[in-house]
Design a protein around this motif. Structure first.
Motif, PDB file in Angstrom:
ATOM      1  N   MET A  48      46.776  39.834  48.435  1.00 48.54           N
ATOM      2  CA  MET A  48      45.302  40.737  47.853  1.00 48.54           C
ATOM      3  C   MET A  48      45.461  40.725  46.711  1.00 48.54           C
ATOM      4  SD  MET A  48      46.062  43.856  51.205  1.00 48.54           S
ATOM      5  CE  MET A  48      45.249  45.339  50.057  1.00 48.54           C
ATOM      6  N   VAL A  49      44.605  40.391  46.044  1.00 51.55           N
ATOM      7  CA  VAL A  49      43.969  40.614  44.241  1.00 51.55           C
ATOM      8  C   VAL A  49      43.541  41.650  43.988  1.00 51.55           C
ATOM      9  CG1 VAL A  49      43.014  38.820  42.917  1.00 51.55           C
ATOM     10  CG2 VAL A  49      43.921  38.299  44.679  1.00 51.55           C
ATOM     11  N   ALA A  50      44.252  41.569  42.306  1.00 49.96           N
ATOM     12  CA  ALA A  50      44.154  43.336  41.590  1.00 49.96           C
ATOM     13  C   ALA A  50      42.921  43.258  41.202  1.00 49.96           C
ATOM     14  CB  ALA A  50      44.921  42.781  40.375  1.00 49.96           C
ATOM     15  N   HIS A  51      42.625  44.426  41.647  1.00 53.60           N
ATOM     16  CA  HIS A  51      40.791  45.019  41.270  1.00 53.60           C
ATOM     17  C   HIS A  51      41.283  45.665  40.534  1.00 53.60           C
ATOM     18  CE1 HIS A  51      36.487  46.126  43.103  1.00 53.60           C
ATOM     19  NE2 HIS A  51      36.180  44.263  43.280  1.00 53.60           N
ATOM     20  N   PRO A  52      39.408  46.039  40.068  1.00 52.23           N
ATOM     21  CA  PRO A  52      39.704  46.850  38.581  1.00 52.23           C
ATOM     22  C   PRO A  52      38.830  48.933  39.598  1.00 52.23           C
ATOM     23  CG  PRO A  52      38.028  45.528  38.513  1.00 52.23           C
ATOM     24  CD  PRO A  52      38.237  45.351  39.411  1.00 52.23           C
ATOM     25  N   SER A  53      39.885  49.350  40.388  1.00 51.36           N
ATOM     26  CA  SER A  53      39.430  49.927  41.542  1.00 51.36           C
ATOM     27  C   SER A  53      40.557  50.230  42.130  1.00 51.36           C
ATOM     28  CB  SER A  53      38.084  49.574  42.352  1.00 51.36           C
ATOM     29  OG  SER A  53      38.301  48.497  43.245  1.00 51.36           O
ATOM     30  N   VAL A  54      40.690  51.407  42.382  1.00 52.44           N
ATOM     31  CA  VAL A  54      41.126  52.321  43.262  1.00 52.44           C
ATOM     32  C   VAL A  54      41.287  52.310  44.885  1.00 52.44           C
ATOM     33  CG1 VAL A  54      42.904  53.934  44.242  1.00 52.44           C
ATOM     34  CG2 VAL A  54      42.475  53.681  41.919  1.00 52.44           C
ATOM     35  N   GLY A  82      47.233  50.507  43.547  1.00 54.83           N
ATOM     36  CA  GLY A  82      46.265  51.320  41.716  1.00 54.83           C
ATOM     37  C   GLY A  82      46.097  50.073  41.576  1.00 54.83           C
ATOM     38  N   LEU A  83      45.743  50.072  40.172  1.00 48.41           N
ATOM     39  CA  LEU A  83      45.130  49.171  39.353  1.00 48.41           C
ATOM     40  C   LEU A  83      46.417  48.708  38.869  1.00 48.41           C
ATOM     41  CD1 LEU A  83      43.023  51.499  36.910  1.00 48.41           C
ATOM     42  CD2 LEU A  83      42.411  50.247  38.852  1.00 48.41           C
ATOM     43  N   ALA A  84      46.032  47.682  39.091  1.00 52.15           N
ATOM     44  CA  ALA A  84      46.936  46.393  38.786  1.00 52.15           C
ATOM     45  C   ALA A  84      48.549  46.207  39.485  1.00 52.15           C
ATOM     46  CB  ALA A  84      47.015  46.286  37.098  1.00 52.15           C
ATOM     47  N   PRO A  85      48.312  46.142  40.595  1.00 53.48           N
ATOM     48  CA  PRO A  85      49.676  45.897  41.548  1.00 53.48           C
ATOM     49  C   PRO A  85      50.648  45.226  41.546  1.00 53.48           C
ATOM     50  CG  PRO A  85      48.018  45.478  43.318  1.00 53.48           C
ATOM     51  CD  PRO A  85      46.828  45.560  42.024  1.00 53.48           C
ATOM     52  N   GLY A  86      50.559  44.364  40.788  1.00 53.25           N
ATOM     53  CA  GLY A  86      51.007  43.090  41.319  1.00 53.25           C
ATOM     54  C   GLY A  86      50.779  42.239  41.683  1.00 53.25           C
ATOM     55  N   GLU A  87      51.835  41.785  42.355  1.00 54.49           N
ATOM     56  CA  GLU A  87      51.953  40.563  44.282  1.00 54.49           C
ATOM     57  C   GLU A  87      51.794  41.008  45.001  1.00 54.49           C
ATOM     58  OE1 GLU A  87      54.230  37.026  45.807  1.00 54.49           O
ATOM     59  OE2 GLU A  87      54.604  37.875  44.119  1.00 54.49           O
ATOM     60  N   LEU A  88      51.358  41.603  45.630  1.00 58.98           N
ATOM     61  CA  LEU A  88      50.756  42.104  47.264  1.00 58.98           C
ATOM     62  C   LEU A  88      50.200  41.616  48.251  1.00 58.98           C
ATOM     63  CD1 LEU A  88      50.430  44.800  47.703  1.00 58.98           C
ATOM     64  CD2 LEU A  88      48.056  45.524  46.815  1.00 58.98           C
ATOM     65  N   ARG A  89      50.716  42.019  49.415  1.00 58.23           N
ATOM     66  CA  ARG A  89      50.611  41.136  50.683  1.00 58.23           C
ATOM     67  C   ARG A  89      50.536  41.893  51.942  1.00 58.23           C
ATOM     68  NH1 ARG A  89      50.324  35.505  49.821  1.00 58.23           N
ATOM     69  NH2 ARG A  89      50.294  34.965  52.132  1.00 58.23           N
ATOM     70  N   ALA A  90      49.293  41.900  52.912  1.00 55.90           N
ATOM     71  CA  ALA A  90      49.054  42.323  54.076  1.00 55.90           C
ATOM     72  C   ALA A  90      49.116  41.733  55.205  1.00 55.90           C
ATOM     73  CB  ALA A  90      47.619  43.309  53.722  1.00 55.90           C
ATOM     74  N   ARG A 217      42.409  44.188  30.158  1.00 53.20           N
ATOM     75  CA  ARG A 217      43.266  42.716  30.429  1.00 53.20           C
ATOM     76  C   ARG A 217      42.287  42.680  32.116  1.00 53.20           C
ATOM     77  NH1 ARG A 217      48.988  42.750  30.261  1.00 53.20           N
ATOM     78  NH2 ARG A 217      49.135  41.111  31.277  1.00 53.20           N
ATOM     79  N   LEU A 218      42.538  43.127  32.713  1.00 52.87           N
ATOM     80  CA  LEU A 218      41.906  43.978  34.100  1.00 52.87           C
ATOM     81  C   LEU A 218      41.115  43.394  34.405  1.00 52.87           C
ATOM     82  CD1 LEU A 218      43.387  44.579  37.567  1.00 52.87           C
ATOM     83  CD2 LEU A 218      42.599  47.024  36.594  1.00 52.87           C
ATOM     84  N   VAL A 219      39.793  43.301  33.897  1.00 50.12           N
ATOM     85  CA  VAL A 219      38.641  43.307  33.828  1.00 50.12           C
ATOM     86  C   VAL A 219      38.886  42.899  33.625  1.00 50.12           C
ATOM     87  CG1 VAL A 219      36.549  44.228  33.481  1.00 50.12           C
ATOM     88  CG2 VAL A 219      38.115  46.084  33.036  1.00 50.12           C
ATOM     89  N   ARG A 220      38.949  41.965  32.519  1.00 47.55           N
ATOM     90  CA  ARG A 220      38.667  40.339  32.596  1.00 47.55           C
ATOM     91  C   ARG A 220      38.909  39.750  33.614  1.00 47.55           C
ATOM     92  NH1 ARG A 220      40.335  37.337  26.531  1.00 47.55           N
ATOM     93  NH2 ARG A 220      42.256  38.430  27.381  1.00 47.55           N
ATOM     94  N   PHE A 221      40.230  39.594  33.978  1.00 54.32           N
ATOM     95  CA  PHE A 221      41.299  38.912  35.080  1.00 54.32           C
ATOM     96  C   PHE A 221      40.252  39.107  36.379  1.00 54.32           C
ATOM     97  CE2 PHE A 221      42.928  39.490  39.367  1.00 54.32           C
ATOM     98  CZ  PHE A 221      43.580  38.326  39.069  1.00 54.32           C
ATOM     99  N   ASP A 222      39.308  40.044  36.380  1.00 60.60           N
ATOM    100  CA  ASP A 222      38.840  40.041  37.735  1.00 60.60           C
ATOM    101  C   ASP A 222      37.694  39.177  37.344  1.00 60.60           C
ATOM    102  OD1 ASP A 222      37.787  41.979  39.968  1.00 60.60           O
ATOM    103  OD2 ASP A 222      36.412  42.381  38.700  1.00 60.60           O
ATOM    104  N   HIS A 223      36.972  39.812  36.505  1.00 58.35           N
ATOM    105  CA  HIS A 223      35.742  38.635  36.224  1.00 58.35           C
ATOM    106  C   HIS A 223      36.816  36.694  36.995  1.00 58.35           C
ATOM    107  CE1 HIS A 223      32.448  36.617  34.870  1.00 58.35           C
ATOM    108  NE2 HIS A 223      32.928  35.981  33.832  1.00 58.35           N
ATOM    109  N   ALA A 224      37.751  36.435  35.788  1.00 58.00           N
ATOM    110  CA  ALA A 224      37.966  34.964  35.965  1.00 58.00           C
ATOM    111  C   ALA A 224      38.018  34.977  37.429  1.00 58.00           C
ATOM    112  CB  ALA A 224      39.196  34.825  34.959  1.00 58.00           C
ATOM    113  N   ALA A 225      38.665  35.230  38.197  1.00 55.14           N
ATOM    114  CA  ALA A 225      39.231  35.474  39.667  1.00 55.14           C
ATOM    115  C   ALA A 225      38.016  35.511  40.492  1.00 55.14           C
ATOM    116  CB  ALA A 225      39.814  36.796  40.134  1.00 55.14           C
TER     117      ALA A 225
END
Length: 320
Positions: A48-54, A82-90, A217-225
């Motif tokens: 699950m990839v970080a996203h600029p939302s909860v 939460g915002l920018a949780p790091g490495e996350l799996r489901a 940084r999070l928003v820019r990462f999301d755009h890149a992702a």
């Protein structure tokens, strides 16, 4: 126990997944909802990839449901990211799941000032409170996705009814950051709202749980992702997203997800994102329904939020 099956990391079989989105009448500004249901039982293991939302993930399955893991936290059932949780799996066998993404300004109003959770992942019960079990039972018992979306929207409105909105300066800073795809300077944002950099950083962190710099940084990462998910090369993505070079992009992707750019490009968590799923996108998985069956509306791009920051309210609070 969730399952004794060995996680494979393989993407879900989208031919057995129905994706539903709300009709216009059930949509709220700053809130994105989607329903996922499998008509054939299958084991899923996904990053699950970080996203600029909860993100609230409400497990509506009757069986074992979902197991999530992030850093040193593991849990079972519904959870909040939460915002920018790091490495996350489901992982697990999930019959049905409701995903609710809250813009941080909305999340702070609905869930309280600690809504961003400091980048943590928590159980739905811990975040929502004592009514969490009843809420899940009501959503599970609903006769259709449309009914679930309507009930969820009503729950969000009622949660926000007696809570004050975040500072208009904080809301403006977030939306400007989002609209610029993270390519902003904190000094410039502070000047726009008439605050010092120190005061803006303190208030922003207190209300959204993240600093303005990390939010950018999070928003820019999301755009890149999403560019990676759309098939662009890492070199092109680095250029388009404003990174110094490809190695800079690689470091940011690693920091936010623990993955490589190639792994993020193929992450099914992005494949089910409506932003990564415009009708013509090569990222749309073969066999996906997309048009959302019962909801009757295709996934769509989310329009940038408005900039009426000085009114002290958000479109979400105005809609209540």
């Amino acid at each position: 126990m969730l399952s004794t099956e060995t996680p494979t990391g393989a993407p879900p079989d989208w031919s057995i997944v129905d994706v539903a989105v709300p009709p216009p009448s059930a949509r709220l500004a700053g809130v994105a909802m989607a329903g996922f249901s499998q008509h054939v039982s299958a084991f899923v293991d996904m990053a699950m990839v970080a996203h600029p939302s909860v993100t609230l993930l409400i497990d509506l399955s009757d069986g074992d449901g979902v197991l999530y893991s992030a850093r040193d936290r593991r849990g079972h059932g519904s959870f909040v990211v939460g915002l920018a949780p790091g490495e996350l799996r489901a992982a697990g066998r999930v019959g049905a799941c409701l995903q609710i993404r809250l813009e941080p300004v909305v999340a702070a109003t609905v869930l309280g000032p600690a809504a961003a959770l400091g980048g943590r992942v928590e159980s739905f019960e811990d975040v929502w409170g004592r009514e969490a079990e009843r809420v899940q039972d009501e959503l599970r018992a609903a006769g259709s996705w449309n009914e679930r979306f309507a009930r969820a929207a009503d729950l969000l409105r009622r949660r926000a009814a007696d809570r004050p909105p975040v500072d208009p300066e904080v809301a403006h800073t977030w939306r400007t950051t989002l609209g610029s795809r993270g390519r902003v300077r904190v000094d410039g944002l502070a000047e726009e709202v008439g605050w010092s950099r120190k005061r803006l950083s303190a208030r922003f962190h207190a209300q959204l749980g993240i600093t303005p710099k990390r939010a950018a940084r999070l928003v820019r990462f999301d755009h890149a992702a999403h560019l990676l998910a759309g098939g662009l090369t890492p070199a092109s993505v680095a250029f388009e997203s404003g990174y110094v070079d490809q190695s800079h992009l690689h470091r940011e992707v690693k920091a936010f997800t623990g993955l490589t750019p190639a792994a993020v490009a193929g992450a099914p968590w992005l494949a089910i994102d409506d932003v990564a799923w415009p009708d013509t996108s090569p990222a749309r998985p073969p066999g996906s329904t997309g048009s959302a069956g019962a909801a009757g509306a295709a996934p769509r791009r989310m329009a940038p939020p408005g900039r009426a920051w000085n009114r002290g309210r958000t479109a979400f609070t105005d809609a209540r």
